[in-house]
Design a protein around this motif. Sequence first.
Motif, mmCIF file in Angstrom:
data_model
loop_
_atom_site.group_PDB
_atom_site.id
_atom_site.type_symbol
_atom_site.label_atom_id
_atom_site.label_comp_id
_atom_site.label_asym_id
_atom_site.label_seq_id
_atom_site.Cartn_x
_atom_site.Cartn_y
_atom_site.Cartn_z
ATOM 1 N N VAL A 56 0.866 -1.186 0.000
ATOM 2 C CA VAL A 56 0.000 0.000 0.000
ATOM 3 C C VAL A 56 0.898 1.231 0.000
ATOM 4 O O VAL A 56 1.650 1.462 0.945
ATOM 5 C CB VAL A 56 -0.931 0.030 1.227
ATOM 6 N N CYS A 57 0.819 2.010 -1.085
ATOM 7 C CA CYS A 57 1.731 3.131 -1.312
ATOM 8 C C CYS A 57 0.957 4.439 -1.182
ATOM 9 O O CYS A 57 -0.257 4.485 -1.351
ATOM 10 C CB CYS A 57 2.302 2.983 -2.716
ATOM 11 N N HIS A 58 1.701 5.520 -0.930
ATOM 12 C CA HIS A 58 1.038 6.808 -0.799
ATOM 13 C C HIS A 58 0.316 7.232 -2.086
ATOM 14 O O HIS A 58 -0.671 7.964 -2.035
ATOM 15 C CB HIS A 58 2.043 7.882 -0.370
ATOM 16 N N SER A 59 0.779 6.759 -3.226
ATOM 17 C CA SER A 59 0.102 7.119 -4.485
ATOM 18 C C SER A 59 -1.308 6.533 -4.535
ATOM 19 O O SER A 59 -2.219 7.145 -5.093
ATOM 20 C CB SER A 59 0.867 6.607 -5.703
ATOM 21 N N ASP A 60 -1.472 5.324 -3.981
ATOM 22 C CA ASP A 60 -2.831 4.750 -3.898
ATOM 23 C C ASP A 60 -3.721 5.676 -3.077
ATOM 24 O O ASP A 60 -4.859 5.969 -3.447
ATOM 25 C CB ASP A 60 -2.793 3.369 -3.234
ATOM 26 N N GLY A 78 -3.895 -0.187 -6.272
ATOM 27 C CA GLY A 78 -2.824 -1.166 -6.115
ATOM 28 C C GLY A 78 -1.916 -1.167 -7.326
ATOM 29 O O GLY A 78 -2.364 -1.418 -8.442
ATOM 30 N N HIS A 79 -0.626 -0.820 -7.112
ATOM 31 C CA HIS A 79 0.299 -0.778 -8.253
ATOM 32 C C HIS A 79 1.640 -1.404 -7.911
ATOM 33 O O HIS A 79 2.537 -1.442 -8.748
ATOM 34 C CB HIS A 79 0.498 0.671 -8.711
ATOM 35 N N GLU A 80 1.789 -1.885 -6.674
ATOM 36 C CA GLU A 80 3.045 -2.509 -6.240
ATOM 37 C C GLU A 80 2.675 -3.899 -5.744
ATOM 38 O O GLU A 80 1.938 -4.016 -4.760
ATOM 39 C CB GLU A 80 3.624 -1.645 -5.101
ATOM 40 N N GLY A 186 8.186 -3.320 -6.979
ATOM 41 C CA GLY A 186 7.698 -2.592 -8.145
ATOM 42 C C GLY A 186 7.458 -1.121 -7.954
ATOM 43 O O GLY A 186 7.357 -0.383 -8.932
ATOM 44 N N CYS A 187 7.348 -0.639 -6.710
ATOM 45 C CA CYS A 187 7.277 0.815 -6.541
ATOM 46 C C CYS A 187 8.374 1.275 -5.598
ATOM 47 O O CYS A 187 9.310 1.930 -6.002
ATOM 48 C CB CYS A 187 5.907 1.288 -6.055
ATOM 49 N N GLY A 188 8.266 0.933 -4.311
ATOM 50 C CA GLY A 188 9.181 1.480 -3.307
ATOM 51 C C GLY A 188 10.646 1.217 -3.602
ATOM 52 O O GLY A 188 11.473 2.134 -3.557
ATOM 53 N N ALA A 378 5.831 2.114 8.177
ATOM 54 C CA ALA A 378 6.539 2.334 6.913
ATOM 55 C C ALA A 378 5.744 1.769 5.740
ATOM 56 O O ALA A 378 5.465 2.473 4.779
ATOM 57 C CB ALA A 378 7.919 1.697 6.987
ATOM 58 N N ARG A 379 5.380 0.503 5.785
ATOM 59 C CA ARG A 379 4.703 -0.106 4.652
ATOM 60 C C ARG A 379 3.724 -1.176 5.140
ATOM 61 O O ARG A 379 4.091 -2.011 5.953
ATOM 62 C CB ARG A 379 5.735 -0.767 3.745
ATOM 63 N N THR A 380 2.507 -1.137 4.616
ATOM 64 C CA THR A 380 1.559 -2.219 4.844
ATOM 65 C C THR A 380 1.559 -3.100 3.607
ATOM 66 O O THR A 380 1.531 -2.597 2.476
ATOM 67 C CB THR A 380 0.135 -1.665 5.064
HETATM 68 ZN ZN LIG Z 1 3.859 3.662 -5.308
#
Ligand SMILES: [Zn+2]
Length: 392
Positions: A56-60, A78-80, A186-188, A378-380
């Motif tokens: 789960v990224c901040h862009s989502d 969802g992109h990562e 794929g993202c971070g 940090a990341r879920t």
């Molecule tokens: Zn991202």
Amino acid sequence: MPDLLDLEAPDGPAGRMMHVSAAVQHQPGAPTSVEDVLLEPPRANEVLVRVAAAGVCHSDLHLADGHLGAGRFPIVLGHEGAGVVEAVGAGVDHVAPGDHVAFCFVPGCLACRSCRAGRFNLCETAAAHSLTGTLLDGTSRLHLSDGEALRHFLLVSCFAERCVVPAAAAVAIPPELSLWEASLLGCGVVTGVGAVRNAARVAVGESVCVVGCGGIGLQIVAAARLVGAGTIIAVERDSAKLELALARGATHAVDPSQGDPAAAVLALSPGGVDHAFEAVGSPATIRLTWDVLRPGATGIIVGIAPIGTEVSLPALEFLSEKGLKGCYYGSANAAVELGMLARLVADGSFPVADVVSDFTDLAGIDEAFERLRRGQGARTVVVLDPELAGVP
Ligand SMILES: [Zn+2]
Ligand SMILES: [Zn+2]
């Protein structure tokens, strides 16, 4: 609105519409809704992936909150993420059913002006379809249960049990790498490592400041360590993330709530740092990134700011030849970088597991968004299939 008869993919491989559970964002600012959606089989040059895990990224969150513009809903975010290939469309020969893959959300078309110039992360074709929420043929494989078209997010939409992505978005990874760890690549990981290696080109012994130590900033810190940076100053408000930054290679920690952060960084690196990275996306943190640069240095802006955000700078300081530069998706060919980084993570040379603060399922995405809004954790990682993901 297409009716279900339109959904038979005329040029697709044998296969029927699938029912998959997905997190749907119907409106900006609304809670996500976990529901049964319809997914078409992959068409030519597309791949069907069973998703194991997704970050789960901040862009989502930005898109969910409406910060990236209107007209983007309903959508599956969802992109990562990472998973296992289940089927491929005609013309796909780089992966086959059973292969483990991680998602690259800018699959370079190789034909546009950016791709021809070797700037694959700026692919104009991928960008255009990302904005319309379609795959590369201009249509969607996703539909609500009543047949209404659903938008894809960044050509991936992996907050779902399965997704159909452009062939080049499915990047083969070593099978020994657990899919929950691979979901972060794929993202971070691509973004953070690329900011250091490709955008800034940090050299051995140079000084670095990282403003914001969330999912991306922590990868920037680790990448700076990997390439041999000297002083690495982490700036972060959340004490847990600051501790994590120190554990990942930061040599100094600055908490901006404890006094003027620019003064604190300049005290640690007199005259300013060789490279500063911004991984928040706010005017104050972009300004801080500028203020800690030594003359002649360039700040790298990785954080994504809400639409309409503006930044002001003391223009006289351009005399010192300082600069700011944007960095999107690692500033290189993300698919190539992703494959290389997957091998580094698999052989233990670039650990990523420690950035995961929480595991959840599709129903827990709203809580993950709330943690991001508060700047906590940090990341879920959303686990779609615990066994496939290899979650410990
Ligand atoms: Zn991202
Ligand atoms: Zn292109």
